[in-house]
Design an enzyme around this catalytic site. Structure first.
Site, PDB file in Angstrom:
ATOM      1  N   ARG A   1       0.813  -1.223   0.000  1.00  0.00           N
ATOM      2  CA  ARG A   1       0.000   0.000   0.000  1.00  0.00           C
ATOM      3  C   ARG A   1       0.843   1.267   0.000  1.00  0.00           C
ATOM      4  O   ARG A   1       0.517   2.243  -0.679  1.00  0.00           O
ATOM      5  CB  ARG A   1      -0.947  -0.018   1.193  1.00  0.00           C
ATOM      6  CG  ARG A   1      -1.995  -1.127   1.114  1.00  0.00           C
ATOM      7  CD  ARG A   1      -3.004  -1.001   2.231  1.00  0.00           C
ATOM      8  NE  ARG A   1      -3.986  -2.074   2.186  1.00  0.00           N
ATOM      9  CZ  ARG A   1      -5.016  -2.158   3.028  1.00  0.00           C
ATOM     10  NH1 ARG A   1      -5.181  -1.231   3.959  1.00  0.00           N
ATOM     11  NH2 ARG A   1      -5.867  -3.153   2.937  1.00  0.00           N
TER      12      ARG A   1
ATOM     13  N   ASP B   1     -15.656   8.882   9.185  1.00  0.00           N
ATOM     14  CA  ASP B   1     -14.563   7.947   8.947  1.00  0.00           C
ATOM     15  C   ASP B   1     -13.271   8.749   8.968  1.00  0.00           C
ATOM     16  O   ASP B   1     -13.291   9.976   8.782  1.00  0.00           O
ATOM     17  CB  ASP B   1     -14.729   7.234   7.601  1.00  0.00           C
ATOM     18  CG  ASP B   1     -14.013   5.886   7.555  1.00  0.00           C
ATOM     19  OD1 ASP B   1     -14.680   4.848   7.670  1.00  0.00           O
ATOM     20  OD2 ASP B   1     -12.770   5.895   7.445  1.00  0.00           O
TER      21      ASP B   1
END
Length: 288
Positions: free
Chosen positions: A57, A158
């Site tokens: 990632r 979030d």
């Protein structure tokens, strides 16, 4: 783009075992630094088995910003405060979600909604909104239980800005909604046509019931002025260590009304916080 370098400077290899055959040098020392930074920034406790995931990632961030090594990239991150931090957090957060995931919670929630007079105003917080499946499931349950004109408001938050933007759009591939009944698809969604065939969008009344905003659970700067009746904090705490879990639970306790309900993930247990919450069902707690 903020954080992009014109010409990275070569650096000596950092200490620690080097994994061969990769695009970038990746050492145990690099991983340890990533662990410390994501814990400091987001409270996420990355265990040692996440080496491959983190490399994969964050390699994208190196390509985007023009750095030749993790050591350079992390050193730059540690000495700057800008939008790349959000990209760093976005890259390392996990967003596994689905409509009506852990179905029993929505059945309990529906029963709770129906237990009070129809005119009762409801304030609910979903603090792991991800790409929106959970928030929209909550609002669908509310409309089915109370009617579309109910006094119901959901705050959906979030830490990942990209998934939050996706959630606010409310657009999904039809193939990903196979678990929803025909009645729900008809009542709450609009099917795309022509170039949008195969896509589906939530109806405006569902979207209007939700306020989307970014909230970092480990920071004590939550923007709420009024307490909530219900909080959904599902499959979030599993990424925190015990001290961080306790701090977050104390903050949730402060923003929940007495007697308010907390829904958590199937793998989460907060029996050590009996002074704050009482277990009322399978992974459902009541605020003391």
């Amino acid at each position: 783009m903020a954080g992009v370098r014109d010409k990275p400077v070569a650096a000596a290899l950092p200490p620690g075992p080097v994994v061969q055959g990769r695009e970038f040098v990746w050492t145990d020392a690099d991983f340890s630094r990533v662990q410390a930074l994501i814990y400091q920034r987001a409270g996420i406790n990355l265990h040692d088995g996440k080496h491959a995931m983190v490399y994969s990632r964050l390699s994208r961030r190196l390509r985007e910003t023009g750095y030749n090594s993790f050591r350079e990239y992390l050193s730059w991150l540690e000495t700057h405060d800008g939008p790349e931090w959000q990209e760093f957090v976005n890259a390392l957060t996990t967003n596994l979600t689905a409509f009506f995931r852990e179905q029993h919670h929505f059945e309990i929630f529906a029963t709770l909604l129906k237990s009070r007079p129809a005119s009762t105003p409801w304030r609910v917080w979903c603090n792991a909104a991800s790409t929106g499946e959970e928030p929209y499931s909550i609002v669908m349950t509310a409309f089915e239980s109370l009617g579309n004109n109910a006094s119901f408001k959901l705050t959906a938050s979030d830490i990942d800005s990209k998934v939050l933007a996706s959630a606010s759009q409310g657009v999904y591939r039809l193939e990903n909604l196979k678990g929803l009944s025909h009645e729900r698809l008809q009542r709450f969604f609009m099917r795309g046509k022509d170039s949008n065939a195969g896509l589906i969008r939530v109806k405006p009344e569902l979207r209007k019931a939700i306020d989307f905003l970014s909230v970092n659970l480990i920071r004590d700067d939550w923007p709420f002025k009024e307490p909530f009746d219900v909080v959904f904090c599902r499959n979030v705490m599993i990424y925190f260590d015990a001290p961080t879990q306790r701090k977050v639970l104390e903050r949730i306790h402060r923003v929940l009304k007495p007697g308010g309900m907390l829904f958590v993930g199937h793998a989460e247990n907060f029996s050590e916080s009996r002074d704050l919450f009482t277990l009322r069902g399978k992974t459902v707690y009541e605020r003391r």
